[in-house]
Design an enzyme around this catalytic site. Structure first.
Site, PDB file in Angstrom:
ATOM      1  N   HIS A 310       0.841  -1.205   0.000  1.00  0.00           N
ATOM      2  CA  HIS A 310       0.000   0.000   0.000  1.00  0.00           C
ATOM      3  C   HIS A 310       0.870   1.247   0.000  1.00  0.00           C
ATOM      4  CE1 HIS A 310       0.745   0.965   4.275  1.00  0.00           C
ATOM      5  NE2 HIS A 310       0.569  -0.316   4.536  1.00  0.00           N
ATOM      6  N   CYS A 328       3.279  -4.745   6.665  1.00  0.00           N
ATOM      7  CA  CYS A 328       2.933  -4.527   5.264  1.00  0.00           C
ATOM      8  C   CYS A 328       4.162  -4.110   4.474  1.00  0.00           C
ATOM      9  CB  CYS A 328       1.859  -3.455   5.139  1.00  0.00           C
ATOM     10  SG  CYS A 328       0.241  -3.958   5.748  1.00  0.00           S
TER      11      CYS A 328
END
Length: 381
Positions: A310, A328
Site C-alpha cells: 500500500h 505490510c
C-alpha cells in the site's frame, strides 16, 4: 417406491394382438423394450440409473426429457441391446423416457414417465471463487468452492467436479473443511487461456440424506503471468509479466520487533484490492501500547494476517533501505497505485528474507504446501 418393474411396450406392427399389452412376432417370439424406472414410479432415488433393454431386436434411439435441470444422456452397449444413463437425476423432477428400436425389421418402442425423490436435505454450491464477471486472474489462482452444508460423502461430491483448462496441467482437489474444497494445480496455470469448471451435482448423494440440486458451470479466464519476487532484507521487489521485467520497486517491510510486525516469507497470492483500506493493530484496543489505526490508499492484500502492499508517503525516505512497517510492504504513492492498477487476483508474490514463513492456510498461500501433501487432501486419493 423406486419402480423396480420396468415400463414395457411392444412390437407395434407385424404381430398378433393380445390383451396383456405385449406383442408377439409372427414367428411367435415376443419382443419387448423394458425401461427402468417403470412408468408411474415415484420417489425414485436421483442417484440411480435409467436402464433400457431390448429383449429381442436392437435399440435405435433413447431420449430423456426432464421437467427441470440437467440434460440426461447415456451410453448404448456394443450390441445395441442395452442403454444406461451416465449421470444422476435432478431431485423432485419428472422424467419421460422414450425408447425406439427394431426387431426383425419392425419398429418397437416404449415410454416411461416417473418422478424422482424430493429430499428433505439439499446440497448446493453457494460460492465459486473466482467468480467476478469479466475478471482475468493470475496463474496461481485456485478454484475455491463453498457448499451450503457439511458434505458427508466427500468422494461422491468430488467425483462430480471437473476442471478442463485449454492448456492441460495436473491438478487436485483438497478438502479444507466439511463444506469447502479447493482445486490447485501442480505447477502454475499457463497464462492467456480459459478454464471450464463443471460440477454435475444435481442428484448426487452427498451423504446424510442430502442430495445435490443443481449443476454449476463456470468459465475462468487466466490473464498474463504476473510474478513478483521480493527480498524483505533487500527492501526491493521486481515485477515481471510473461517473463518480461516491468518494474523494480523499493519498499519498507515489517520492522520485525514482534512476530506480527514481521512480513512473511514464502509464496503468496494476491487476494484483492481496496482503496482506501483501514489498518488496525490486531488484538489491541485504543490506549493499549502499540495500538494504531491508519487509513491508507491503494491496498493490495496478500494474506489474511493483515499484509498488504500500500501507499505510505511517510516512509518514502527509507523505502529501499530499511524496514519500519507493522508488517505490510510500504510503497511510494506512485508505485502503490501502479501495482494496484495492474494486479490480478491469483498473481504470485514470492518473498524471501524473513524468519517468518507464511502458513499454507494464511490467505491463499496454498503453494506453500508440497504437492505430494496437497494431493492427500483429496477424498479420492
Amino acid at each position: 417406491m423406486t419402480g423396480g418393474a420396468g415400463a414395457v411396450l411392444v412390437l407395434v406392427s407385424g404381430c398378433s394382438g393380445s390383451d396383456d399389452g405385449k406383442g408377439e412376432l409372427a414367428s411367435g417370439r415376443e419382443s419387448t423394450v423394458t425401461i427402468t424406472p417403470g412408468n408411474g414410479a415415484a420417489s425414485v432415488k436421483p442417484d440411480g440409473p435409467i436402464e433400457v433393454r431390448a429383449s429381442d431386436g436392437t435399440l435405435e434411439n433413447v431420449t430423456v426429457q426432464g421437467s427441470k435441470g440437467a440434460t440426461v444422456t447415456g451410453r448404448l452397449s456394443a450390441d445395441r441391446k442395452q442403454w444406461r444413463s451416465d449421470r444422476t437425476l435432478v431431485p423432485g423432477a419428472t422424467y419421460t423416457v422414450t425408447a425406439q428400436g427394431k426387431s426383425d425389421g419392425k419398429q418397437i418402442s416404449a415410454t416411461s414417465r416417473f418422478t424422482t425423490l424430493k429430499p428433505s436435505k439439499t446440497l448446493s454450491v453457494v460460492d465459486v471463487t473466482p467468480n467476478l464477471k469479466g475478471e482475468k486472474v493470475g496463474v496461481g489462482m485456485p478454484i475455491i468452492l463453498r457448499f451450503n452444508r457439511a458434505v458427508t460423502d466427500k468422494a461422491a461430491v468430488e467425483r462430480a467436479l471437473k476442471v478442463t483448462p485449454d492448456k492441460p496441467v495436473e491438478g487436485a482437489w483438497r478438502w479444507v473443511g466439511s463444506d469447502q474444497v479447493i482445486y490447485r494445480t501442480k505447477t502454475y496455470w499457463q497464462p492467456h487461456q480459459k478454464i471450464r469448471f463443471q460440477a454435475a451435482l444435481a442428484g448426487v448423494n452427498a451423504g446424510g440424506g442430502a442430495y445435490g440440486t443443481k449443476d454449476v458451470d463456470e468459465t475462468i479466464t487466466i490473464g498474463a503471468k504476473q510474478i513478483t519476487t521480493g527480498s524483505i532484507s533487500g527492501h526491493h521487489m521486481t515485477v515481471r509479466r510473461d517473463g518480461r521485467k516491468l518494474r523494480t520497486i523499493p519498499f519498507s517491510a515489517g520492522n520485525g520487533q514482534t512476530r506480527e510486525f514481521t512480513t512473511t516469507s514464502g509464496v503468496h497470492l494476491l487476494m484483492g484490492k481496496e482503496n482506501p483500506v483501514t489498518m488496525v493493530s490486531p488484538g489491541r484496543k485504543p490506549g493499549d501500547p502499540g495500538y494504531y489505526k491508519t487509513v491508507v490508499n491503494y491496498g493490495v492484500r496478500f494474506s489474511n494476517s493483515g499484509e498488504y502492499t500500500h501507499s505510505m508517503p511517510s516512509t518514502v525516505g527509507v523505502q529501499g533501505s530499511a524496514n519500519v512497517s507493522h508488517g505490510c510492504l510500504n510503497l511510494s504513492p506512485s508505485n502503490a497505485k501502479w501495482y494496484y492498477d495492474i494486479m490480478q487476483r491469483g498473481d504470485v508474490l514470492k518473498l524471501t528474507g524473513s524468519d517468518r514463513e507464511v502458513e499454507p492456510d494464511n490467505g491463499w498461500s496454498y503453494w506453500q504446501m508440497p504437492w505430494s501433501k496437497w494431493k492427500k487432501g483429496s477424498a479420492l486419493s
